[in-house]
Design a protein around this motif. Sequence first.
Motif, mmCIF file in Angstrom:
data_model
loop_
_atom_site.group_PDB
_atom_site.id
_atom_site.type_symbol
_atom_site.label_atom_id
_atom_site.label_comp_id
_atom_site.label_asym_id
_atom_site.label_seq_id
_atom_site.Cartn_x
_atom_site.Cartn_y
_atom_site.Cartn_z
ATOM 1 N N UNK A 163 0.822 -1.208 0.000
ATOM 2 C CA UNK A 163 0.000 0.000 0.000
ATOM 3 C C UNK A 163 0.853 1.253 0.000
ATOM 4 N N UNK A 164 1.883 1.277 0.840
ATOM 5 C CA UNK A 164 2.605 2.532 1.037
ATOM 6 C C UNK A 164 3.680 2.797 -0.011
ATOM 7 N N UNK A 165 4.237 1.754 -0.617
ATOM 8 C CA UNK A 165 5.303 1.989 -1.600
ATOM 9 C C UNK A 165 4.842 2.871 -2.756
ATOM 10 N N UNK A 166 3.688 2.582 -3.382
ATOM 11 C CA UNK A 166 3.231 3.473 -4.463
ATOM 12 C C UNK A 166 2.953 4.894 -3.969
ATOM 13 N N UNK A 167 2.457 5.004 -2.730
ATOM 14 C CA UNK A 167 2.196 6.335 -2.175
ATOM 15 C C UNK A 167 3.494 7.113 -2.070
ATOM 16 N N UNK A 168 4.516 6.479 -1.493
ATOM 17 C CA UNK A 168 5.785 7.160 -1.312
ATOM 18 C C UNK A 168 6.463 7.488 -2.640
ATOM 19 N N UNK A 169 6.359 6.586 -3.593
ATOM 20 C CA UNK A 169 6.958 6.873 -4.902
ATOM 21 C C UNK A 169 6.330 8.111 -5.519
ATOM 22 N N UNK A 170 5.024 8.223 -5.376
ATOM 23 C CA UNK A 170 4.339 9.408 -5.889
ATOM 24 C C UNK A 170 4.718 10.665 -5.131
ATOM 25 N N UNK A 171 4.861 10.549 -3.804
ATOM 26 C CA UNK A 171 5.230 11.709 -2.998
ATOM 27 C C UNK A 171 6.653 12.172 -3.290
#
Length: 224
Positions: A163-171
Amino acid sequence: MAWKIIFILLLLFSITLTLIRPTTAKVNPLFLSSTCDYSKGNYTKNSPYYSNLLHTFANLSSLSAFNTFSNFTSGSGEDATNKIYALYDCRLDLTLQTCQDCVKDAGIELLQSCPSKEAIAIYAECMLRYANRPIVAMMELTPPQIICGVGVTMADEGVLNRTIKPIFKGLIEEATSENSSRYFATGEGSYFEYQKVYCLVQCTPDISRDQCKMCLIKCLELYA
């Protein structure tokens, strides 16, 4: 409703990568860790280095009432062994009062626990660092600091990571884009029903855009 909290911070002071629950309530600064580097030497109380350190922390505390990031150099002349270079960085989503409270606490923590000539204190709200060598506008990836506090099962952890990896990549892309005026971005996501994570990336503003991106990517790789 179950809230999960993770702290991931990569030392030396270029970046803070965190998953936290946002809050507007006044809270005491949350200490996470400190690192004392005795390889650079140590100092004793009432020494010139100690006096310069007190002067440095007092000035940084005053600056933190007006700025989320500042640096300060104390000591001059030929006695380079007692010269101090210091900086702090506060989270950009918090108030200046919270920033100042954190910087003050960090200074006290380092004076009490680190009689070394180079050290750093990491809080959930800020970072404070000093050394007897130049540290401003320098990206340093070592030593890393990773603080994780997660109460999930192994199966849940896998879902959380996905869940968080795509979020962080976008951030990371958002924070380091040419359109970004500061190295900062936040986001959130859900894993399973009613379980949320809040994500934040931030670099100190004294490094380059490319250095910030590299540092954030390295931090995510350490967590992954």
